[in-house]
Every structure is written in C-alpha cells, then in structure tokens.
Design a protein around this motif. Structure first.
Motif, PDB file in Angstrom:
ATOM      1  N   SER A 154      80.153  46.616  44.595  1.00 32.32           N
ATOM      2  CA  SER A 154      81.077  47.062  43.553  1.00 32.32           C
ATOM      3  C   SER A 154      80.565  48.342  42.889  1.00 32.32           C
ATOM      4  O   SER A 154      79.419  48.761  43.115  1.00 32.32           O
ATOM      5  N   PRO A 155      81.365  48.959  42.039  1.00 32.15           N
ATOM      6  CA  PRO A 155      80.906  50.141  41.301  1.00 32.15           C
ATOM      7  C   PRO A 155      79.678  49.879  40.428  1.00 32.15           C
ATOM      8  O   PRO A 155      78.953  50.813  40.107  1.00 32.15           O
ATOM      9  N   VAL A 156      79.457  48.608  40.040  1.00 30.23           N
ATOM     10  CA  VAL A 156      78.277  48.290  39.228  1.00 30.23           C
ATOM     11  C   VAL A 156      77.156  47.677  40.062  1.00 30.23           C
ATOM     12  O   VAL A 156      76.168  47.176  39.522  1.00 30.23           O
ATOM     13  N   GLY A 157      77.306  47.727  41.385  1.00 31.44           N
ATOM     14  CA  GLY A 157      76.216  47.309  42.250  1.00 31.44           C
ATOM     15  C   GLY A 157      76.323  45.914  42.822  1.00 31.44           C
ATOM     16  O   GLY A 157      76.080  45.708  44.010  1.00 31.44           O
ATOM     17  N   MET A 158      76.690  44.921  42.010  1.00 35.93           N
ATOM     18  CA  MET A 158      76.774  43.556  42.513  1.00 35.93           C
ATOM     19  C   MET A 158      77.991  43.390  43.423  1.00 35.93           C
ATOM     20  O   MET A 158      78.880  44.252  43.460  1.00 35.93           O
ATOM     21  N   LEU A 159      78.029  42.296  44.159  1.00 36.85           N
ATOM     22  CA  LEU A 159      79.144  42.066  45.062  1.00 36.85           C
ATOM     23  C   LEU A 159      80.447  41.833  44.311  1.00 36.85           C
ATOM     24  O   LEU A 159      80.460  41.223  43.240  1.00 36.85           O
ATOM     25  N   VAL A 160      81.535  42.302  44.911  1.00 37.53           N
ATOM     26  CA  VAL A 160      82.874  42.012  44.417  1.00 37.53           C
ATOM     27  C   VAL A 160      83.650  41.405  45.574  1.00 37.53           C
ATOM     28  O   VAL A 160      83.536  41.836  46.717  1.00 37.53           O
ATOM     29  N   HIS A 161      84.437  40.363  45.275  1.00 34.46           N
ATOM     30  CA  HIS A 161      85.166  39.608  46.297  1.00 34.46           C
ATOM     31  C   HIS A 161      86.657  39.843  46.146  1.00 34.46           C
ATOM     32  O   HIS A 161      87.147  40.138  45.050  1.00 34.46           O
ATOM     33  N   ASP A 162      87.400  39.713  47.235  1.00 31.37           N
ATOM     34  CA  ASP A 162      88.821  40.065  47.202  1.00 31.37           C
ATOM     35  C   ASP A 162      89.671  39.131  46.345  1.00 31.37           C
ATOM     36  O   ASP A 162      90.736  39.530  45.871  1.00 31.37           O
ATOM     37  N   THR A 163      89.241  37.890  46.112  1.00 31.55           N
ATOM     38  CA  THR A 163      90.041  36.976  45.289  1.00 31.55           C
ATOM     39  C   THR A 163      89.340  36.543  44.000  1.00 31.55           C
ATOM     40  O   THR A 163      90.006  36.095  43.062  1.00 31.55           O
ATOM     41  N   MET A 207      83.221  37.646  39.774  1.00 31.68           N
ATOM     42  CA  MET A 207      82.838  36.258  39.533  1.00 31.68           C
ATOM     43  C   MET A 207      82.491  35.534  40.830  1.00 31.68           C
ATOM     44  O   MET A 207      82.371  34.303  40.842  1.00 31.68           O
ATOM     45  N   VAL A 208      82.318  36.276  41.899  1.00 35.52           N
ATOM     46  CA  VAL A 208      82.028  35.659  43.192  1.00 35.52           C
ATOM     47  C   VAL A 208      80.720  34.871  43.128  1.00 35.52           C
ATOM     48  O   VAL A 208      79.730  35.317  42.547  1.00 35.52           O
ATOM     49  N   SER A 209      80.739  33.684  43.700  1.00 38.02           N
ATOM     50  CA  SER A 209      79.572  32.808  43.720  1.00 38.02           C
ATOM     51  C   SER A 209      79.631  31.977  44.989  1.00 38.02           C
ATOM     52  O   SER A 209      80.587  31.231  45.193  1.00 38.02           O
ATOM     53  N   TYR A 210      78.632  32.111  45.838  1.00 41.20           N
ATOM     54  CA  TYR A 210      78.619  31.362  47.098  1.00 41.20           C
ATOM     55  C   TYR A 210      77.821  30.083  46.931  1.00 41.20           C
ATOM     56  O   TYR A 210      76.675  30.103  46.494  1.00 41.20           O
ATOM     57  N   LYS A 232      88.432  50.633  37.358  1.00 41.34           N
ATOM     58  CA  LYS A 232      87.014  50.282  37.247  1.00 41.34           C
ATOM     59  C   LYS A 232      86.525  50.049  35.800  1.00 41.34           C
ATOM     60  O   LYS A 232      85.560  50.673  35.339  1.00 41.34           O
ATOM     61  N   PRO A 233      87.138  49.126  35.093  1.00 42.55           N
ATOM     62  CA  PRO A 233      86.670  48.816  33.733  1.00 42.55           C
ATOM     63  C   PRO A 233      85.272  48.209  33.707  1.00 42.55           C
ATOM     64  O   PRO A 233      84.623  48.202  32.653  1.00 42.55           O
ATOM     65  N   CYS A 234      84.802  47.719  34.836  1.00 43.31           N
ATOM     66  CA  CYS A 234      83.458  47.137  34.906  1.00 43.31           C
ATOM     67  C   CYS A 234      82.384  48.165  34.551  1.00 43.31           C
ATOM     68  O   CYS A 234      81.305  47.803  34.061  1.00 43.31           O
ATOM     69  N   LEU A 235      82.662  49.442  34.781  1.00 43.59           N
ATOM     70  CA  LEU A 235      81.659  50.486  34.565  1.00 43.59           C
ATOM     71  C   LEU A 235      81.308  50.679  33.092  1.00 43.59           C
ATOM     72  O   LEU A 235      80.198  51.120  32.772  1.00 43.59           O
ATOM     73  N   THR A 236      82.221  50.365  32.211  1.00 44.52           N
ATOM     74  CA  THR A 236      81.988  50.615  30.784  1.00 44.52           C
ATOM     75  C   THR A 236      81.959  49.344  29.940  1.00 44.52           C
ATOM     76  O   THR A 236      81.831  49.418  28.722  1.00 44.52           O
ATOM     77  N   LEU A 256      74.158  47.124  34.179  1.00 45.47           N
ATOM     78  CA  LEU A 256      74.602  47.082  35.572  1.00 45.47           C
ATOM     79  C   LEU A 256      74.887  48.488  36.066  1.00 45.47           C
ATOM     80  O   LEU A 256      75.616  49.247  35.432  1.00 45.47           O
ATOM     81  N   SER A 257      74.320  48.821  37.223  1.00 43.97           N
ATOM     82  CA  SER A 257      74.501  50.156  37.775  1.00 43.97           C
ATOM     83  C   SER A 257      74.311  50.122  39.275  1.00 43.97           C
ATOM     84  O   SER A 257      73.336  49.546  39.778  1.00 43.97           O
ATOM     85  N   ALA A 258      75.240  50.729  40.022  1.00 45.89           N
ATOM     86  CA  ALA A 258      75.093  50.820  41.471  1.00 45.89           C
ATOM     87  C   ALA A 258      73.899  51.692  41.826  1.00 45.89           C
ATOM     88  O   ALA A 258      73.246  51.494  42.852  1.00 45.89           O
TER      89      ALA A 258
END
Length: 219
Positions: A107-116, A120-123, A148-152, A159-161
């Motif tokens: 994701s733009p903040v580095g952590m994984l982002v999931h399509d659904t 909040m993705v958690s395996y 990309k509201p996650c960036l701010t 969090l930073s990519a």
C-alpha cells in the motif's frame, strides 16, 4: 473438489478466502500440491468467534488458538495441508504468498492492502491442495484510483512505504490520551482506507487486536 465447495465450508467456519494461486515446492507448497488458498476473517467473523470456546475460556491468544483448531479441522475435512502465520520458526512465507495471489499489494503506507478488506487485512492461515482448483480472476489494485487518505491519517506519521513501520512512534502515541482512539477503535491509517470497510471490523474486535499489539511494546 471444486473451489465453490471449498469456499462453502470455509465460510461456515467464520473465514473467507483472501486469494489463491497455483504453485509447487518452489513456492513453499508441499510436494505434490498444486493450489494454495489464503484465509482470513469473514465479515461475520467476530460474532462467530465470540461463540467459540477459545473466546470464553480466558486463556491467552484466543484467536491464534482458534485459528490452529479450525485450520486443522478444515485440512482434515478437505484433505489439505494447513499452514499458520505463527508458531515458528520456521515460518511460512505468508507475505510472499499474499502478493502472489494477486489480491494483495504493498500500500502507499507500506503495509499490505487487500482488495476486499483494505488495510484491515489479516491472514489466519492457508490451505494447500493436491488438486488444481479453478481460481477466480484477481481484481484491479484498489489504490490506483484512490485519493489515499491513509497517507495523512496517522497523527505521528508512523507508517511509510519509504521508511517502513515506526513501531516506537506508534507505541509512544498509544500511551498518550490522543492515542486512545487507536487503542479502542483501531489504527487510524487502517481505518482511513475506504476498502477497509469490507472487513466489517468492529471496535471491539479492533480493541482486542490493539491490546495484544501494544503489549509487545519493547521495554
């Protein structure tokens, strides 16, 4: 065995299929296995989980213990091999597998982002099958059209990519009155992701996870 039949049983146990891929031993699958499915909490996970013995017994790590039991049971019922993202070393390559499914991205903040489930993705586990299951076509990456509201969203820019996850800054914020919102409702950056709504993460569920995360703060 069909993908639909596997999915039906998985959903009955409070989980969803978060993606899959075809592979072999070079991808970390056991010898003779051709398909890996990655599993995470379904939108109805938390109400389901609250009915389980692991939630009620007061013993530490209830979700991990539940995951271990359910993945073991599913593997037996589906003649599959189960993997868990904890309990190692050695650890299964869950992050590599997640990206290989084509349904999770950096994701733009580095952590994984999931399509659904967004940020909040958690395996909770994965199942490897000898059969080559027919898999759905992966969707488009959700961040491309996003503002990309996650960036701010994070008040301490934890969090930073580019620089990764500054856990020290995060824990320090959680110790302040301003950090109470993150502790009780979940990470502001993860909640800011529009796709995260698909996880249907309740404040109670987020508070549970945040309490465990904050306990890991280095002394």
């Amino acid at each position: 065995m069909s993908y639909a039949a596997v999915e039906t049983l998985i959903v009955q146990n409070g989980l969803s299929i978060y993606g899959g891929f075809h592979g072999d031993t070079a991808d970390g699958l056991p010898e003779g296995h051709q398909t890996l499915l990655m599993l995470g909490p379904s939108p109805s996970f938390w109400p389901h989980f609250k009915t389980t013995p692991e939630f009620a017994d007061g013993t530490p790590d209830p979700i991990d213990r539940w995951s271990n039991r359910i993945l073991t049971e599913l593997a037996t019922q589906l003649n599959a091999t189960a993997f868990l993202p904890f309990g190692g070393p050695p650890y299964a390559p869950f992050l590599t597998w997640a990206i290989k499914t084509g349904r999770a991205w950096s994701s733009p903040v580095g952590m994984l982002v999931h399509d659904t489930t967004g940020l909040m993705v958690s395996y909770r586990g994965a199942l490897a099958f000898r059969d080559r299951l027919d898999l759905p076509t992966p969707p488009e990456q959700p961040c491309t059209p996003c503002v990309k509201p996650c960036l701010t969203a994070c008040p301490v820019d934890a969090l930073s990519a580019e620089y990764g996850y500054n856990t020290e800054a995060c824990h320090a914020h959680l110790r302040t009155p301003a950090g109470k919102t993150c502790l009780t409702k979940g990470c502001l950056a993860r909640r800011a992701c529009p796709v995260s709504k698909g996880a249907n993460r309740t404040a109670e569920q987020s508070a549970h996870h945040m309490s465990y995360f904050h306990r890991t703060e280095p002394s």
